[in-house]
Design an enzyme around this catalytic site. Structure first.
Site, short mmCIF file in Angstrom:
data_model
loop_
_atom_site.label_atom_id
_atom_site.label_comp_id
_atom_site.label_asym_id
_atom_site.label_seq_id
_atom_site.Cartn_x
_atom_site.Cartn_y
_atom_site.Cartn_z
N SER A 241 1.06 -1.10 -0.20
CA SER A 241 -0.24 0.15 0.15
C SER A 241 0.40 1.42 0.17
CB SER A 241 -1.14 0.17 1.20
OG SER A 241 -1.50 1.28 1.61
N SER A 242 0.37 2.47 -0.76
CA SER A 242 1.41 3.56 -0.77
C SER A 242 1.44 4.06 0.95
CB SER A 242 0.27 5.05 -1.13
OG SER A 242 -0.63 4.94 -0.44
N CYS A 243 0.96 3.23 1.91
CA CYS A 243 1.54 3.82 3.51
C CYS A 243 2.53 2.91 3.45
CB CYS A 243 -0.18 3.55 4.23
SG CYS A 243 -0.37 1.72 5.32
N TYR B 206 0.18 -1.17 10.76
CA TYR B 206 -0.28 -1.68 9.24
C TYR B 206 0.84 -1.65 8.34
CZ TYR B 206 -2.62 -2.36 5.18
OH TYR B 206 -3.44 -3.02 4.10
N LYS C 157 3.12 -4.05 6.48
CA LYS C 157 3.29 -4.36 4.87
C LYS C 157 5.03 -4.31 4.65
CE LYS C 157 -0.91 -4.82 3.64
NZ LYS C 157 -0.92 -5.87 2.94
N HIS D 216 -12.87 5.16 3.53
CA HIS D 216 -11.98 5.46 2.65
C HIS D 216 -13.09 7.27 2.13
CE1 HIS D 216 -9.58 2.20 2.03
NE2 HIS D 216 -8.76 3.34 3.15
N1 NAP Z 1 -8.62 -0.33 -0.47
C1 NAP Z 1 -7.66 0.23 -0.83
O1 NAP Z 1 -7.54 1.44 -1.03
C2 NAP Z 1 -6.21 0.12 -1.20
C3 NAP Z 1 -5.18 0.36 -1.20
C4 NAP Z 1 -3.78 0.08 -1.44
C5 NAP Z 1 -3.74 -1.13 -1.14
N2 NAP Z 1 -4.44 -2.03 -0.57
C6 NAP Z 1 -3.23 -2.97 -0.78
O2 NAP Z 1 -4.60 -4.42 -1.38
C7 NAP Z 1 -5.38 -5.22 -0.32
C8 NAP Z 1 -6.82 -5.83 -0.29
O3 NAP Z 1 -7.39 -5.10 0.22
P1 NAP Z 1 -8.97 -4.79 0.70
O4 NAP Z 1 -9.07 -3.31 0.24
O5 NAP Z 1 -9.30 -5.12 -0.62
O6 NAP Z 1 -8.94 -5.60 1.66
P2 NAP Z 1 -11.02 -5.61 1.77
O7 NAP Z 1 -11.72 -5.13 0.96
O8 NAP Z 1 -10.90 -5.44 3.35
O9 NAP Z 1 -10.14 -7.48 2.23
C9 NAP Z 1 -9.37 -8.06 1.65
C10 NAP Z 1 -9.38 -9.96 2.55
O10 NAP Z 1 -8.86 -10.04 3.45
C11 NAP Z 1 -9.69 -11.12 3.99
N3 NAP Z 1 -8.98 -11.48 4.86
C12 NAP Z 1 -8.66 -10.82 6.10
N4 NAP Z 1 -7.67 -11.67 7.30
C13 NAP Z 1 -8.12 -12.71 6.93
C14 NAP Z 1 -7.44 -14.31 7.65
N5 NAP Z 1 -7.29 -13.64 8.34
N6 NAP Z 1 -7.95 -15.29 6.82
C15 NAP Z 1 -8.40 -14.74 5.70
N7 NAP Z 1 -8.70 -13.72 4.86
C16 NAP Z 1 -8.87 -12.54 5.22
C17 NAP Z 1 -10.47 -10.25 3.93
O11 NAP Z 1 -12.38 -11.36 4.34
P3 NAP Z 1 -13.03 -10.73 5.27
O12 NAP Z 1 -13.23 -9.67 5.23
O13 NAP Z 1 -13.70 -12.38 5.86
O14 NAP Z 1 -12.16 -11.23 7.16
C18 NAP Z 1 -10.92 -9.36 2.82
O15 NAP Z 1 -11.87 -10.36 1.95
C19 NAP Z 1 -4.32 -4.64 1.09
O16 NAP Z 1 -3.29 -5.90 1.27
C20 NAP Z 1 -4.39 -4.08 1.21
O17 NAP Z 1 -2.88 -3.01 1.99
C21 NAP Z 1 -6.03 -1.33 -0.67
#
Ligand code: NAP
Length: 323
Positions: A118-120, A147, A151, A190
């Site tokens: 992530s950019s953070c 976090y 990462k 967000h």
């Molecule tokens: N969203 C953004 O703006 C953004 C920006 C930059 C980077 N990212 C990166 O992209 C990645 C995914 O982010 P996202 O936004 O898609 O998040 P998200 O929508 O919260 O999805 C995360 C997924 O991981 C699952 N998960 C969490 N803990 C788990 C565990 N212990 N075992 C199995 N599954 C687990 C969650 O399932 P449950 O919900 O059932 O727990 C959920 O399906 C992260 O690494 C994040 O840093 C996101």
């Protein structure tokens, strides 16, 4: 071009690809992108079916299914409030998830691994736009350092496994993402999905104004999650090296411009009020995308059509959306 022709030389349509976190914003978009390109043997497990913090369960899963490739989109993710109030869970769960998945993937002979950061992870006061080389050159934003440290450890683990074991892991750093499947919860979401929900509710309730936190002047970059997923699949196929790669749109907007765009998309006739007593956060956060462009990939979904599509999805899925 047939779907088979666009597949990576070492990944066939029936290669087993494990998308960890496939029900999340990123994971669900990656599944759509892989399926659209003809990959038909995706390995998908919900959190309830496979808890990635459970080392033994993760090892068993990898031993049994032996994926050819892994996209690591599972993480404990949350806003400032969640990060600040549950720092132990954020650092522990993310370290455990990464450690288990990267180690088991390596042990079971996974041929390609994509880690999403992530950019953070970049220093709070990094020069703009933020180049990949600025990693570990200054202090982090204190509210989400738990976090971010996890990462950064994930990035370093991928690099160390590549150096010592020749493990083909790459690390990608997306900017702020939005799109179908986003979290529209007002406490934990967000800025973009939060504004969509607030302005939509103001329109439905006939409210004369919507209050936006801060001055509206900070600049932020937004990338549609389907663009990110396209980049993930492209780099899964074409990129295999140690340096991390930023994934961004390449330009930013002010929070005021974003809010005005959402007002126009939703066709809300009330006023925006900027509550300047609330904190603005960092003045600018824009990723440098030269490396990504050099690898031959550029995003396609501009902010306005992206927000229009997200708003359609929000209205059609309000009952299922994370509200
Ligand atoms: N969203 C953004 O703006 C953004 C920006 C930059 C980077 N990212 C990166 O992209 C990645 C995914 O982010 P996202 O936004 O898609 O998040 P998200 O929508 O919260 O999805 C995360 C997924 O991981 C699952 N998960 C969490 N803990 C788990 C565990 N212990 N075992 C199995 N599954 C687990 C969650 O399932 P449950 O919900 O059932 O727990 C959920 O399906 C992260 O690494 C994040 O840093 C996101």
């Amino acid at each position: 071009m047939s779907s088979a022709e666009v597949l990576a030389p070492d990944l066939a349509p029936d290669s087993r690809i494990f998308v960890a976190g496939h029900r999340g914003l990123v994971g669900s978009a990656v599944v759509r992108a892989l399926e659209a390109q003809g990959y038909r043997n995706l390995l998908l497990r919900t959190h309830a079916e496979l808890d990635l913090t459970d080392q033994l369960a993760v090892r068993r899963f990898f031993d049994e299914h032996r994926p050819h490739a892994v996209i690591m989109a599972a993480a404990r993710v949350g806003g400032i409030h969640a990060n600040n109030s549950r720092p132990a869970e954020f650092i522990r769960d993310n370290l455990l998830i990464q450690d288990n998945v990267i180690d088991s993937a390596h042990r079971s002979g996974v041929g390609k691994f994509v880690f999403l950061g992530s950019s953070c992870i970049y220093p709070k006061l990094a020069p703009q736009p933020i180049k990949e080389d600025y990693l570990l050159t200054g202090p982090l934003e204190p509210t989400n350092e738990w976090y971010a440290i996890a990462k950064i450890a994930g990035v370093k683990m991928c690099q160390a496994f590549r150096r010592e074991y020749g493990f083909k892991a790459i690390s990608l750093m997306p900017t702020n993402l939005y799109g179908p499947g986003d979290n529209f919860d007002l406490e934990n979401s967000h800025v973009l999905p939060a504004l969509v929900r607030k302005i939509h509710e103001a329109k439905i309730n006939g409210a004369a104004e919507v209050v936006v936190w801060g001055t509206g002047t900070p600049r932020r970059e937004f990338l549609h999650v389907d663009d990110l997923a396209d980049a993930v699949v492209y780099l899964l196929q074409k990129y295999d090296a140690e340096p991390i790669v930023n994934i961004g749109w390449g330009e930013d907007v002010t929070i005021r411009e974003l809010a005005e765009l959402i007002v126009s998309v939703i066709d809300y006739s009330g006023r925006l009020i900027f509550d300047t007593s609330k904190p603005d956060g960092t003045p600018r956060k824009l990723l440098d995308v030269e490396r990504l462009h050099g690898l031959g990939w550029r995003p396609k979904i501009a902010l306005r059509p992206g927000v229009e599509q997200t708003y359609r999805w929000f209205r059609e899925n309000s009952s299922g959306a994370r509200l």
